[in-house]
Design a protein around this motif. Structure first.
Motif, PDB file in Angstrom:
ATOM      1  N   ASP A  65       0.849  -1.185   0.000  1.00 47.29           N
ATOM      2  CA  ASP A  65       0.000   0.000   0.000  1.00 47.29           C
ATOM      3  C   ASP A  65       0.886   1.237   0.000  1.00 47.29           C
ATOM      4  OD1 ASP A  65      -2.177   1.659   0.119  1.00 47.29           O
ATOM      5  OD2 ASP A  65      -2.444   1.478   2.286  1.00 47.29           O
ATOM      6  N   GLY A  66       0.779   2.040  -1.001  1.00 45.38           N
ATOM      7  CA  GLY A  66       1.654   3.189  -1.165  1.00 45.38           C
ATOM      8  C   GLY A  66       2.475   3.096  -2.439  1.00 45.38           C
ATOM      9  N   GLY A  67       2.497   1.901  -3.038  1.00 43.66           N
ATOM     10  CA  GLY A  67       3.105   1.761  -4.360  1.00 43.66           C
ATOM     11  C   GLY A  67       4.515   1.234  -4.400  1.00 43.66           C
ATOM     12  N   ALA A  68       5.154   0.966  -3.261  1.00 44.66           N
ATOM     13  CA  ALA A  68       6.533   0.479  -3.280  1.00 44.66           C
ATOM     14  C   ALA A  68       6.586  -0.958  -3.792  1.00 44.66           C
ATOM     15  CB  ALA A  68       7.136   0.563  -1.884  1.00 44.66           C
ATOM     16  N   PRO A  92      10.704  -4.825   6.880  1.00 42.62           N
ATOM     17  CA  PRO A  92      10.306  -5.747   7.954  1.00 42.62           C
ATOM     18  C   PRO A  92       9.220  -5.211   8.875  1.00 42.62           C
ATOM     19  CG  PRO A  92      12.515  -4.872   8.323  1.00 42.62           C
ATOM     20  CD  PRO A  92      12.130  -4.484   6.945  1.00 42.62           C
ATOM     21  N   SER A  93       8.961  -3.921   8.827  1.00 35.15           N
ATOM     22  CA  SER A  93       7.859  -3.382   9.626  1.00 35.15           C
ATOM     23  C   SER A  93       6.518  -3.631   8.942  1.00 35.15           C
ATOM     24  CB  SER A  93       8.051  -1.876   9.852  1.00 35.15           C
ATOM     25  OG  SER A  93       7.957  -1.164   8.624  1.00 35.15           O
ATOM     26  N   ILE A  94       6.567  -3.977   7.634  1.00 35.08           N
ATOM     27  CA  ILE A  94       5.341  -4.274   6.868  1.00 35.08           C
ATOM     28  C   ILE A  94       5.238  -5.776   6.621  1.00 35.08           C
ATOM     29  CG2 ILE A  94       4.105  -3.885   4.710  1.00 35.08           C
ATOM     30  CD1 ILE A  94       5.481  -1.160   4.547  1.00 35.08           C
ATOM     31  N   VAL A  95       6.289  -6.353   6.032  1.00 35.82           N
ATOM     32  CA  VAL A  95       6.344  -7.807   5.847  1.00 35.82           C
ATOM     33  C   VAL A  95       7.052  -8.370   7.081  1.00 35.82           C
ATOM     34  CG1 VAL A  95       7.036  -9.689   4.324  1.00 35.82           C
ATOM     35  CG2 VAL A  95       6.501  -7.454   3.351  1.00 35.82           C
ATOM     36  N   LYS A  96       6.294  -8.571   8.107  1.00 36.00           N
ATOM     37  CA  LYS A  96       6.862  -9.012   9.381  1.00 36.00           C
ATOM     38  C   LYS A  96       7.170 -10.502   9.352  1.00 36.00           C
ATOM     39  CE  LYS A  96       4.272  -5.457  11.887  1.00 36.00           C
ATOM     40  NZ  LYS A  96       3.269  -5.178  12.955  1.00 36.00           N
ATOM     41  N   GLU A  97       8.087 -10.905  10.213  1.00 36.65           N
ATOM     42  CA  GLU A  97       8.442 -12.318  10.313  1.00 36.65           C
ATOM     43  C   GLU A  97       7.204 -13.132  10.668  1.00 36.65           C
ATOM     44  OE1 GLU A  97      11.811 -15.122  12.537  1.00 36.65           O
ATOM     45  OE2 GLU A  97      11.358 -13.098  13.274  1.00 36.65           O
ATOM     46  N   GLY A  98       6.950 -14.206   9.905  1.00 39.92           N
ATOM     47  CA  GLY A  98       5.779 -15.033  10.170  1.00 39.92           C
ATOM     48  C   GLY A  98       5.250 -15.696   8.917  1.00 39.92           C
ATOM     49  N   ASP A 106     -10.904 -11.955  -7.618  1.00 42.78           N
ATOM     50  CA  ASP A 106     -11.468 -11.671  -8.946  1.00 42.78           C
ATOM     51  C   ASP A 106     -11.641 -10.176  -9.207  1.00 42.78           C
ATOM     52  OD1 ASP A 106     -13.597 -11.037  -7.319  1.00 42.78           O
ATOM     53  OD2 ASP A 106     -14.892 -12.682  -8.000  1.00 42.78           O
ATOM     54  N   GLY A 107     -11.185  -9.338  -8.267  1.00 41.23           N
ATOM     55  CA  GLY A 107     -11.286  -7.903  -8.470  1.00 41.23           C
ATOM     56  C   GLY A 107      -9.946  -7.293  -8.860  1.00 41.23           C
ATOM     57  N   SER A 108      -9.670  -6.103  -8.355  1.00 37.24           N
ATOM     58  CA  SER A 108      -8.422  -5.407  -8.660  1.00 37.24           C
ATOM     59  C   SER A 108      -7.800  -4.908  -7.366  1.00 37.24           C
ATOM     60  CB  SER A 108      -8.681  -4.235  -9.620  1.00 37.24           C
ATOM     61  OG  SER A 108      -9.631  -3.344  -9.062  1.00 37.24           O
ATOM     62  N   CYS A 109      -6.513  -4.634  -7.411  1.00 38.56           N
ATOM     63  CA  CYS A 109      -5.797  -4.181  -6.217  1.00 38.56           C
ATOM     64  C   CYS A 109      -6.381  -2.858  -5.719  1.00 38.56           C
ATOM     65  CB  CYS A 109      -4.308  -4.015  -6.526  1.00 38.56           C
ATOM     66  SG  CYS A 109      -3.462  -5.573  -6.913  1.00 38.56           S
ATOM     67  N   GLY A 110      -6.449  -2.731  -4.430  1.00 44.69           N
ATOM     68  CA  GLY A 110      -7.025  -1.529  -3.836  1.00 44.69           C
ATOM     69  C   GLY A 110      -8.264  -1.879  -3.036  1.00 44.69           C
ATOM     70  N   ASP A 111      -9.286  -1.038  -3.178  1.00 44.68           N
ATOM     71  CA  ASP A 111     -10.513  -1.239  -2.403  1.00 44.68           C
ATOM     72  C   ASP A 111     -11.508  -2.172  -3.079  1.00 44.68           C
ATOM     73  OD1 ASP A 111      -9.548   0.524  -0.478  1.00 44.68           O
ATOM     74  OD2 ASP A 111     -10.390   2.281  -1.513  1.00 44.68           O
ATOM     75  N   ASP A 263      -2.261 -14.823  10.101  1.00 44.57           N
ATOM     76  CA  ASP A 263      -2.900 -14.754  11.420  1.00 44.57           C
ATOM     77  C   ASP A 263      -4.184 -13.933  11.421  1.00 44.57           C
ATOM     78  OD1 ASP A 263      -1.620 -12.392  10.959  1.00 44.57           O
ATOM     79  OD2 ASP A 263      -0.600 -12.288  12.904  1.00 44.57           O
ATOM     80  N   ASP A 264      -4.199 -12.788  10.703  1.00 41.47           N
ATOM     81  CA  ASP A 264      -5.398 -11.944  10.726  1.00 41.47           C
ATOM     82  C   ASP A 264      -5.975 -11.675   9.335  1.00 41.47           C
ATOM     83  OD1 ASP A 264      -3.533 -10.248   9.655  1.00 41.47           O
ATOM     84  OD2 ASP A 264      -3.585  -8.785  11.283  1.00 41.47           O
ATOM     85  N   ASP A 265      -5.394 -12.304   8.295  1.00 41.95           N
ATOM     86  CA  ASP A 265      -5.880 -12.194   6.911  1.00 41.95           C
ATOM     87  C   ASP A 265      -5.766 -10.771   6.348  1.00 41.95           C
ATOM     88  OD1 ASP A 265      -6.817 -13.820   4.770  1.00 41.95           O
ATOM     89  OD2 ASP A 265      -8.775 -12.862   4.903  1.00 41.95           O
ATOM     90  N   SER A 266      -4.968  -9.922   6.979  1.00 43.65           N
ATOM     91  CA  SER A 266      -4.805  -8.559   6.470  1.00 43.65           C
ATOM     92  C   SER A 266      -4.032  -8.570   5.154  1.00 43.65           C
ATOM     93  CB  SER A 266      -4.069  -7.697   7.495  1.00 43.65           C
ATOM     94  OG  SER A 266      -2.799  -8.253   7.793  1.00 43.65           O
ATOM     95  N   VAL A 267      -4.309  -7.580   4.308  1.00 41.50           N
ATOM     96  CA  VAL A 267      -3.657  -7.462   3.007  1.00 41.50           C
ATOM     97  C   VAL A 267      -2.307  -6.766   3.170  1.00 41.50           C
ATOM     98  CG1 VAL A 267      -3.796  -6.429   0.716  1.00 41.50           C
ATOM     99  CG2 VAL A 267      -5.850  -7.420   1.769  1.00 41.50           C
ATOM    100  N   ILE A 268      -1.265  -7.418   2.675  1.00 36.81           N
ATOM    101  CA  ILE A 268       0.095  -6.867   2.790  1.00 36.81           C
ATOM    102  C   ILE A 268       0.566  -6.285   1.474  1.00 36.81           C
ATOM    103  CG2 ILE A 268       2.477  -7.384   3.412  1.00 36.81           C
ATOM    104  CD1 ILE A 268       0.449  -7.640   5.707  1.00 36.81           C
ATOM    105  N   ALA A 269       0.334  -6.993   0.385  1.00 36.55           N
ATOM    106  CA  ALA A 269       0.793  -6.539  -0.939  1.00 36.55           C
ATOM    107  C   ALA A 269      -0.110  -7.134  -1.997  1.00 36.55           C
ATOM    108  CB  ALA A 269       2.243  -6.936  -1.182  1.00 36.55           C
TER     109      ALA A 269
END
Length: 276
Positions: A65-68, A92-98, A106-111, A263-269
């Motif tokens: 998120d942010g485009g990097a 490592p603060s975004i892609v944390k160890e784990g 079936d959609g597109s990146c973003g919302d 663990d929480d199914d959050s979107v990382i990339a």
């Protein structure tokens, strides 16, 4: 002998037809003459060339998120073989160890990610420095059962060491407990002073009027290498049916490949898969 080669060519052709599953050719001896050996060999070469170019590939560049841009996800399918590769080098603060899961939406990146329509991929592990190096090779064998093998991060011998360098050019490397022994009172130690004996003077090794000679000296150089080994996974599997498709209604091409924290199914990339 030509009959033997013709029979071999016919069997080879039948196996190729069975494996590729999209070539169906037959002839009737009543309508067409039986192919000559030369024609059969030519057909075999053409079919082999077509088969070599039948691999399907899709990939994309993963972005947080942010485009990097943090790396790539790649899929390949050829005959009875499939592979998935994910190589990421993130903060490592975004892609944390784990543990992480790759899911295709079936959609597109973003919302507007939409629904998940393929998550048939093994769990991936990230190292403490935000890296993921994941390789999954799959062999599809209907009715052959399932099997699984994997290789993880390798173990290496690494740690601090001392390099002992003598004034006469000799070098020693010191590990483990001997490091502390050398560091206690021996650093930059000078050689022992030795008197000029009559025997040494007679051999010309020193002069009688020189009271002492200085032996070789040494210095200690301390090394502290970076012993970190990046996370790495290599998985080989045998499956009874394909894990994904790169063509047709269920194709991954055009879908959003999303890296989820397990663990929480959050979107990382995320990235949108394109056919190569």
């Amino acid at each position: 002998s030509s009959g033997i080669y013709a029979e071999y060519g016919k069997q080879w052709y039948q196996r190729r037809v069975r494996d590729t599953k999209f070539v169906a050719i037959s002839w009737s001896s009543n309508l067409f003459p039986r192919p000559t050996l030369e024609a059969m060999l030519c057909f075999m070469l053409l079919l082999a060339a077509f088969h070599l170019n039948s691999a399907l590939k899709a990939s994309c560049s993963m972005k947080v998120d942010g485009g990097a841009d943090i790396g790539t996800a790649a899929f390949s399918s050829e005959g009875s073989s499939q592979s998935v590769r994910v190589n990421l080098d993130g903060d490592p603060s975004i892609v944390k160890e784990g543990d992480y899961k790759l899911k295709i939406h079936d959609g597109s990146c973003g919302d507007a990610l939409g629904d998940v329509y393929n998550d048939n991929f093994s769990t991936m592990e990230a190292g403490e420095r935000g890296e993921i190096n994941f390789s999954n090779r799959m062999t599809i064998k209907p009715g052959g059962g399932m099997s699984y093998s994997s290789l993880g991060r390798p173990l290496i011998h690494c740690g601090p060491y001392l390099e002992k360098i003598w004034s006469d050019g000799r070098r020693e490397v010191i590990y483990g407990e001997q490091i502390e022994v050398e560091k206690r009172g021996k650093k930059n130690k000078k050689g022992k002073k030795k008197g000029c004996s009559k025997r040494k003077a007679k051999k010309g090794k020193c002069k009688p009027d020189s009271t002492f000679e200085l032996g070789p000296t040494f210095q200690l150089i301390e090394h502290n290498p970076d012993c970190y080994v990046p996370m790495s996974q290599s998985i080989n599997m045998q499956l009874e049916e394909p894990s994904f498709a790169l063509e047709g209604d269920q194709s991954l091409v055009g879908g959003a490949a999303v890296l989820h924290a397990k663990d929480d199914d959050s979107v990382i990339a995320c990235c949108t898969l394109e056919q190569e």
